[in-house]
Structures are given as C-alpha cells and as structure tokens.
Design a protein around this motif. Sequence first.
Motif, PDB file in Angstrom:
ATOM      1  N   VAL A  63       0.615  -2.951  -2.411  1.00  0.00           N
ATOM      2  CA  VAL A  63       0.555  -1.145  -1.764  1.00  0.00           C
ATOM      3  C   VAL A  63       0.076  -0.771  -3.073  1.00  0.00           C
ATOM      4  O   VAL A  63      -0.704   0.853  -3.017  1.00  0.00           O
ATOM      5  CB  VAL A  63       2.833  -0.869  -2.673  1.00  0.00           C
ATOM      6  CG1 VAL A  63       2.739   1.098  -3.100  1.00  0.00           C
ATOM      7  CG2 VAL A  63       3.136  -1.200  -1.565  1.00  0.00           C
ATOM      8  N   ALA A  64       0.126  -1.452  -4.282  1.00  0.00           N
ATOM      9  CA  ALA A  64      -0.883  -0.558  -5.529  1.00  0.00           C
ATOM     10  C   ALA A  64      -2.446  -1.376  -4.857  1.00  0.00           C
ATOM     11  O   ALA A  64      -3.345  -0.150  -5.375  1.00  0.00           O
ATOM     12  CB  ALA A  64      -1.266  -2.037  -7.031  1.00  0.00           C
ATOM     13  N   ALA A  65      -2.878  -2.152  -3.591  1.00  0.00           N
ATOM     14  CA  ALA A  65      -4.517  -1.818  -3.713  1.00  0.00           C
ATOM     15  C   ALA A  65      -4.624  -1.135  -2.744  1.00  0.00           C
ATOM     16  O   ALA A  65      -5.355  -0.969  -2.646  1.00  0.00           O
ATOM     17  CB  ALA A  65      -4.141  -3.379  -2.430  1.00  0.00           C
ATOM     18  N   GLU A  66      -3.566  -0.009  -1.542  1.00  0.00           N
ATOM     19  CA  GLU A  66      -4.303   0.700  -0.814  1.00  0.00           C
ATOM     20  C   GLU A  66      -3.808   1.414  -1.776  1.00  0.00           C
ATOM     21  O   GLU A  66      -5.378   2.665  -1.658  1.00  0.00           O
ATOM     22  CB  GLU A  66      -2.567   0.893  -0.225  1.00  0.00           C
ATOM     23  CG  GLU A  66      -3.255   2.179   1.449  1.00  0.00           C
ATOM     24  CD  GLU A  66      -4.381   2.154   2.056  1.00  0.00           C
ATOM     25  OE1 GLU A  66      -4.708   3.251   2.017  1.00  0.00           O
ATOM     26  OE2 GLU A  66      -4.410   0.217   2.471  1.00  0.00           O
ATOM     27  N   ALA A  67      -3.654   2.170  -2.611  1.00  0.00           N
ATOM     28  CA  ALA A  67      -3.884   2.626  -4.198  1.00  0.00           C
ATOM     29  C   ALA A  67      -4.903   3.037  -4.637  1.00  0.00           C
ATOM     30  O   ALA A  67      -5.254   3.540  -4.461  1.00  0.00           O
ATOM     31  CB  ALA A  67      -2.542   3.212  -5.205  1.00  0.00           C
ATOM     32  N   SER A  68      -5.472   1.874  -4.992  1.00  0.00           N
ATOM     33  CA  SER A  68      -6.712   1.443  -5.752  1.00  0.00           C
ATOM     34  C   SER A  68      -7.604   1.936  -4.908  1.00  0.00           C
ATOM     35  O   SER A  68      -8.859   2.453  -5.303  1.00  0.00           O
ATOM     36  CB  SER A  68      -6.792   0.472  -6.211  1.00  0.00           C
ATOM     37  OG  SER A  68      -5.739  -0.025  -6.933  1.00  0.00           O
TER      38      SER A  68
END
Length: 73
Positions: A63-68
């Motif tokens: 999820v964090a990778a997609e947000a980044s």
Amino acid sequence: MRLWSLAPDYLDRQGLAACWREALLAQAVLAGRTKGYRDHPQLARFRATPDPLAAVGDYLEGVAAEASARTYS
C-alpha cells in the motif's frame, strides 16, 4: 475492516487511504495492542500465515509503495 485482496493500484485515493488505516488497525489487533476486532474475519488470512505480523507488514508495504508511486505523502 476493509482489507481488500486486490492490487492497491486498483484503488482510488479514498480507497487507498482507507486501506492504509484499516491495515494499521489490523496490525495493532494482531500485535495485541487493541481489544476490539480480535475475531474479525478479514484477519483470518493473516493469521493463517506463519508470521501474521510480517504478513500484514508486507501488505502495508504494498500500500505504501502504491502511495509513493502516486506521490502521496
């Protein structure tokens, strides 16, 4: 608890933020830091792994990778 079984890139902005919050809640539940949601059915797939906290951590990393990738902070 909204822990979807689809790639985070399919979620809109609100869905991605909700997924992040709910996964943090799941992490707290699995770590025993909260009294509520202990028997929530969405946690079954994490509990079925050898290391539930690592599994939810991997989920949060996705999820964090997609947000980044979307340049969210």
